[in-house]
Design a protein around this motif. Structure first.
Motif, PDB file in Angstrom:
ATOM      1  N   TYR A 180       0.747  -1.383  -0.052  1.00 19.08           N
ATOM      2  CA  TYR A 180      -0.122  -0.064  -0.018  1.00 19.08           C
ATOM      3  C   TYR A 180       0.839   1.197   0.139  1.00 19.08           C
ATOM      4  O   TYR A 180       0.611   2.127  -0.600  1.00 19.08           O
ATOM      5  CB  TYR A 180      -1.051  -0.099   1.025  1.00 19.08           C
ATOM      6  N   GLN A 192      -0.694   8.874  -8.311  1.00 20.77           N
ATOM      7  CA  GLN A 192      -1.884   8.165  -8.602  1.00 20.77           C
ATOM      8  C   GLN A 192      -2.449   7.764  -7.130  1.00 20.77           C
ATOM      9  O   GLN A 192      -3.641   7.926  -6.704  1.00 20.77           O
ATOM     10  CB  GLN A 192      -1.629   7.097  -9.527  1.00 20.77           C
ATOM     11  N   LYS A 193      -1.778   7.087  -6.241  1.00 21.74           N
ATOM     12  CA  LYS A 193      -1.934   6.625  -5.142  1.00 21.74           C
ATOM     13  C   LYS A 193      -2.546   7.916  -4.162  1.00 21.74           C
ATOM     14  O   LYS A 193      -3.612   7.733  -3.519  1.00 21.74           O
ATOM     15  CB  LYS A 193      -0.817   5.694  -4.327  1.00 21.74           C
ATOM     16  N   LYS A 204      -5.969   8.854  -5.049  1.00 15.67           N
ATOM     17  CA  LYS A 204      -6.817   7.995  -4.492  1.00 15.67           C
ATOM     18  C   LYS A 204      -7.286   8.184  -3.125  1.00 15.67           C
ATOM     19  O   LYS A 204      -8.588   8.132  -2.670  1.00 15.67           O
ATOM     20  CB  LYS A 204      -6.604   6.286  -4.818  1.00 15.67           C
ATOM     21  N   ILE A 205      -6.111   8.194  -2.143  1.00 21.07           N
ATOM     22  CA  ILE A 205      -6.563   8.495  -0.876  1.00 21.07           C
ATOM     23  C   ILE A 205      -7.264   9.896  -0.719  1.00 21.07           C
ATOM     24  O   ILE A 205      -8.135   9.974   0.108  1.00 21.07           O
ATOM     25  CB  ILE A 205      -5.166   8.314  -0.246  1.00 21.07           C
ATOM     26  N   GLY A 225      -9.158  11.561  -2.692  1.00 24.57           N
ATOM     27  CA  GLY A 225     -10.469  11.207  -3.262  1.00 24.57           C
ATOM     28  C   GLY A 225     -11.369  10.259  -2.240  1.00 24.57           C
ATOM     29  O   GLY A 225     -12.510  10.779  -2.003  1.00 24.57           O
ATOM     30  N   LYS A 226     -10.786   9.329  -1.658  1.00 24.50           N
ATOM     31  CA  LYS A 226     -11.536   8.762  -0.600  1.00 24.50           C
ATOM     32  C   LYS A 226     -11.694   9.474   0.512  1.00 24.50           C
ATOM     33  O   LYS A 226     -13.072   9.527   1.066  1.00 24.50           O
ATOM     34  CB  LYS A 226     -10.736   7.256  -0.207  1.00 24.50           C
TER      35      LYS A 226
END
Length: 186
Positions: free
Chosen positions: A76, A109-110, A113-114, A116-117
């Protein structure tokens, strides 16, 4: 000596908090360890993971085997991907610049995503709060209407009784008036 990267449990009952440590494979779970690499808090959403990236990468490269949960955490955070890219550089499949560019793109990118969450969780929480306020206001209005309805029939019943009494009085007066009219006609 066989070394493992694993979790060491801390925190109170029902609220676990873990340290990510490098320990001898034969040492107990919460016992002696060689080096502390970071921490993992599964109580937050998303889970909070703080690791020393360089130390962890060095231990993975020297042969420390992560447990299943630690493997997922290291994946992760990108430690295992960085090791994979370094292996490609050693074999000659990639250049150092290409590996760095791929890793930078992956981390960007990761992070997207984080964030965004996190924003979706915050917006969902705000939406739930708004819906709860609307439902509470509706409940309050219904309760006020029920109280008003409970108080209003008492006044209406009194008015209806007065109307009925007046109507009965008129009915009583009407035959008397008819009788007076009949007497005067005679």
């Amino acid at each position: 000596m066989a070394t493992k990267i694993r979790l060491q449990r801390h925190g109170k009952k029902g609220k676990p908090f873990y340290y990510i440590v490098v320990a001898d494979a034969r040492a107990p779970r919460d016992g002696r360890f060689i080096e502390r690499l970071g921490s993992y808090n599964p109580n937050t959403n998303p889970a909070t993971i703080d690791i020393n990236f360089d130390k962890t990468l060095a231990w993975v490269n020297t042969g420390a085997q992560p447990t299943d949960t630690c493997r997922a955490i290291l994946s992760y955070k990108g430690v295992l991907y960085k090791k994979h890219l370094e292996g490609g550089v050693k074999k000659g499949a990639l250049t150092e610049e290409q590996a760095a560019a791929k890793f930078a793109e992956w981390t960007e990118q990761k992070d997207g995503k984080i964030t965004g969450k996190k924003t979706s969780l915050v917006s969902a929480k705000d939406e739930a709060r708004k819906l709860a306020l609307i439902a509470e206001a509706k409940k309050k209005e219904d309760k006020a209407a029920a109280i008003a309805a409970k108080n209003a029939p008492v006044a209406e019943e009194v008015a209806e009784e007065e109307v009925e009494a007046t109507t009965e009085g008129e009915v009583a007066e009407t035959p008397a008036a008819e009788a007076d009219a009949a007497e005067s006609a005679e």
